[in-house]
Design an enzyme around this catalytic site. Structure first.
Site, PDB file in Angstrom:
ATOM      1  N   GLU A 180       0.839  -1.192   0.000  1.00 29.03           N
ATOM      2  CA  GLU A 180       0.000   0.000   0.000  1.00 29.03           C
ATOM      3  C   GLU A 180       0.885   1.257   0.000  1.00 29.03           C
ATOM      4  O   GLU A 180       1.737   1.420   0.869  1.00 29.03           O
ATOM      5  CB  GLU A 180      -0.876  -0.039   1.252  1.00 29.03           C
ATOM      6  CG  GLU A 180      -1.575   1.246   1.548  1.00 29.03           C
ATOM      7  CD  GLU A 180      -1.897   1.371   3.039  1.00 29.03           C
ATOM      8  OE1 GLU A 180      -1.632   0.431   3.813  1.00 29.03           O
ATOM      9  OE2 GLU A 180      -2.406   2.430   3.418  1.00 29.03           O
ATOM     10  N   ASP A 238      -0.668  -1.682   6.243  1.00 33.23           N
ATOM     11  CA  ASP A 238      -0.501  -1.328   7.650  1.00 33.23           C
ATOM     12  C   ASP A 238      -1.448  -2.101   8.549  1.00 33.23           C
ATOM     13  O   ASP A 238      -2.489  -2.580   8.107  1.00 33.23           O
ATOM     14  CB  ASP A 238      -0.742   0.175   7.836  1.00 33.23           C
ATOM     15  CG  ASP A 238       0.470   0.969   7.409  1.00 33.23           C
ATOM     16  OD1 ASP A 238       1.588   0.422   7.528  1.00 33.23           O
ATOM     17  OD2 ASP A 238       0.303   2.109   6.933  1.00 33.23           O
ATOM     18  N   ASP A 264      -3.440  -1.097  10.674  1.00 37.97           N
ATOM     19  CA  ASP A 264      -4.537  -0.290  11.227  1.00 37.97           C
ATOM     20  C   ASP A 264      -5.828  -0.471  10.411  1.00 37.97           C
ATOM     21  O   ASP A 264      -5.892  -1.306   9.518  1.00 37.97           O
ATOM     22  CB  ASP A 264      -4.135   1.191  11.267  1.00 37.97           C
ATOM     23  CG  ASP A 264      -3.737   1.671   9.879  1.00 37.97           C
ATOM     24  OD1 ASP A 264      -4.015   0.953   8.891  1.00 37.97           O
ATOM     25  OD2 ASP A 264      -3.140   2.759   9.773  1.00 37.97           O
ATOM     26  N   ASP A 320      -7.358   1.483   8.230  1.00 33.73           N
ATOM     27  CA  ASP A 320      -7.202   1.790   6.803  1.00 33.73           C
ATOM     28  C   ASP A 320      -6.538   0.641   6.069  1.00 33.73           C
ATOM     29  O   ASP A 320      -6.976   0.238   4.988  1.00 33.73           O
ATOM     30  CB  ASP A 320      -6.326   3.035   6.631  1.00 33.73           C
ATOM     31  CG  ASP A 320      -7.171   4.290   6.490  1.00 33.73           C
ATOM     32  OD1 ASP A 320      -8.415   4.127   6.439  1.00 33.73           O
ATOM     33  OD2 ASP A 320      -6.601   5.387   6.450  1.00 33.73           O
TER      34      ASP A 320
END
Ligand code: 0RA
Length: 643
Positions: A434, A507, A509, A511
């Protein structure tokens, strides 16, 4: 020595030899000794109870994971027979069921009309692979008990321990999987079990399956599945977070002397033409087979005929193709037959030719009637199919145009791809990363021999909400397709994949998990075999770092941090929360995430495609509220993953 005791000894040895064979080659009986095999033990016991339900003797199954990790399955069936066995005279029938291979529910002549099949290896396999098994049987007014140790014969033979509660019959099997067999671990994963129980409840109308996990302190939440509408409820469930084209769920059933079929169906406004989920004797047939073929053929014919007879198609128009009609269709096909033949790579393709003619004939007749009786719905279906046909033709020219640009036939690799030098797909890995900055560090960190890096910017197109022609105009999607090199959709060819590991690196998280899910959805919808054949992985960048004597330690999640603190109670240095992949330098990224010696990759598996279908829609579909709730409650739970 008398004749009988000689033969008893011989048989007794045979009994143990049987179980010994299972312990020596567990994979032959349960597929693997990893998580999948471990869960098969539960399914085996539950399948026996479901067989009782199918025979009309059981209405309720309770599954409980006990505090110490054992699994308990209670049913209110007839109870395993407790009398002397006609063949093994020194043993009760119940002991035979637990110690003789293949003695499952099928002995004693009548048995069941149809039963499991694939998983029907018998409860004795569960015994063979457990360090302890306890069995309680309520039958003939008494409660009986027996137990087994280390995958062998009974250490406590069957005895009456009291009265059964009034008129109650049923069986309770409690087992402790053997850690010496399941070396990777003996932790059951609730989500995996629940998906399967929900599916079984859908396929066995009216059967109640309850589940409690007692390992989680205090919560002990009970999950309960019971569907009086059977597979009609199943269709409604799969379509729940989609936008239904009409409210009604169609249903028909039929049978001949040897076999039976039930089909439920409904269309939604979506564009997925892969919404047929089929089952044979309660087992998911992900690779399709004769029952699906029969349904598809008859569906295409019936819809074309209806569209012509009712003016949606003119004489000169080309016919609708199967995929046009299947666009937006959710259908459950459930067949039961005497000796199911499971074929294909994952033994999940039904091979019995006889079922094709039954399903085709039943669908032809009942669907024709249904369309006649439901003209409003029929009109919506055929209109949608006509639009899909137009889009298909438009997509073909889009595809040809893209081909001409040679983006999709592998001749040109996308500019953003940093390829590996190896040309051997088996050792090659594609990291989909990403963002450009994370892509940059991954490029510096990787092993250039075997690791390729493809940075993906922002959120790729939501494939659940767009038709293929639009998707192909998306540069991220194009890059992904050409990097993998095997096409997409119907034309996807697993033989051509350029990497055997496709690793999603995002990541840790919310998102990151959103992007991961978008990518997973794309791969699942457009390169399904890639997922089903286990080529898709998720990398696990750590969440925390801390210092011990000047050297940096990385911890992958909250759980790892807790374990670390338990082992190092005096540690009070800070835990830095790692914000993103982009923040790690190349060395850190290599050490924590890429190094094959140290990394943990999660393999993506789809255990129950039909249940996963609903989950994907929930995540990607139109219904924003259900998506929000789902992401909030499951963001940390790696839902599709088997670790
Ligand atoms: C053998 C024969 C019969 C039932 C069963 C086994 C049986 C096995 C299991 C395992 C878990 N629950 C079970 N319930 C039943 C037929 C019994 C009869 O004919 O009465």
């Amino acid at each position: 020595m008398t004749q009988t005791s000689v033969s008893y000894n011989a048989e007794d040895i045979q009994v143990l030899e049987g179980l010994e064979a299972v312990r020596k080659r567990p994979g032959m009986y349960i597929g693997s000794t990893g998580p999948t095999g471990l869960h098969h033990l539960v399914y085996e016991v539950v399948d026996n109870a479901v067989d009782e339900a199918m025979a009309g003797h059981c209405t309720q199954i309770e599954v409980e994971i006990l505090k110490d990790g054992a699994c308990e399955v209670r049913d209110n069936g007839r109870g395993i027979p407790v009398g002397a066995h006609h063949q093994y005279e020194e043993l009760t029938a119940a002991e035979v069921v637990l110690t003789v291979l293949h003695a499952g529910g099928k002995f004693g002549g009548e048995g069941y009309k149809v039963s499991g099949g694939l998983h029907g290896v018998g409860v004795s396999v569960v015994n063979a692979l457990s360090s302890k098994v306890e069995v309680e049987i309520d039958r003939e007014g008494k409660r009986h008990f027996m137990s087994f140790k280390d995958g062998g014969e009974a250490d406590k033979k069957l005895t009456i321990i009291g009265d059964a509660p009034e008129k109650r019959t049923g069986t309770t099997v409690r087992f402790w999987p053997d850690i010496q067999i399941f070396k990777e671990g003996i932790d059951f994963r609730s989500t995996t079990l629940l998906e399967r129980f929900q599916m079984m409840a859908f396929l066995n109308k009216g059967l109640e399956i309850n589940f409690v996990d007692n390992r989680i302190n205090g919560t002990n939440k009970k999950t309960s599945y019971k569907y009086d509408g059977g597979i009609k409820d199943f269709v409604q469930h799969v379509n729940a977070s989609k936008d239904a084209l009409f409210e009604k769920v169609g249903f028909f059933q039929d049978d001949d002397d040897e076999q039976e079929v039930e089909i439920a169906f409904q269309w939604n406004t979506g564009f997925n033409s892969d919404g047929i989920h089929s089952f044979a004797n309660g087992i998911s047939t992900t690779e399709g087979g004769m029952h699906e073929q029969g349904f598809r053929t008859a569906l295409t014919r019936a819809a074309n005929k209806y569209a012509r007879d009712n003016g949606q198609l003119n004489k000169s128009d080309d016919g609708l193709q199967g995929e046009d009609i299947r666009e937006g269709l959710t259908a459950i096909i459930s067949v039961r037959l005497r000796e199911p033949q499971f074929e294909g790579q994952t033994k999940s393709k039904l091979g019995n030719v006889s079922i094709k003619s039954l399903v085709e004939k039943a669908t032809g007749e009942h669907l024709r009637d249904w369309l006649e009786e439901n003209p409003a719905e029929a009109k919506l279906i055929t209109q949608k199919a006509v639009q899909a046909a137009r889009a298909r033709i438009a997509a073909r020219s889009a595809r040809d145009a893209t081909r001409r640009k040679s983006a999709l036939d592998g001749a040109g690799l996308p500019g953003k791809l940093t390829d590996c030098s190896s040309k051997n797909p088996e050792e090659s890995e594609l990291y989909i990363v990403e963002g450009n900055s994370a892509g940059g560090s991954a490029k510096d960190a990787r092993d250039p021999g075997t690791m390729a890096i493809l940075p993906i910017r922002g959120k790729i197109l939501n494939v659940e909400r767009s038709r293929i022609d639009k998707m192909l105009n998306n540069t991220e999607v194009q890059a992904l397709i050409s990097a993998i090199g095997a096409g997409f959709g119907d034309e996807f060819d697993i033989e051509k994949i350029r990497y055997h590991k496709i690793v999603l690196l995002a990541d840790a998280d919310v998102d990151g998990s959103h992007i991961r899910t978008l990518l997973l959805t794309f791969l699942y919808r457009q390169m399904k075999e890639l997922v089903l054949n286990g080529h898709v992985y998720i990398a696990q960048p750590p969440l925390f770092s801390t210092e011990v004597k000047k050297s940096k330690i990385y911890l992958k999640d909250e759980h790892a941090r807790e374990l670390f603190l338990k082992d190092n109670p005096k540690h009070k240095a800070d835990f830095g929360r790692l914000k993103g992949l982009g923040e790690m330098n190349a060395d850190e990224l290599w050490d924590t995430t890429l190094d094959p010696e140290k990394r943990t990759l999660l393999k993506v598996t789809v255990e129950q495609a039909s249940i996963a279908d609903e989950v994907f829609s929930k995540l990607m579909g139109e219904d924003v509220d259900s998506r929000k709730t789902f992401i909030q409650t499951n963001a940390k739970d790696v839902r599709f993953l088997d670790i």
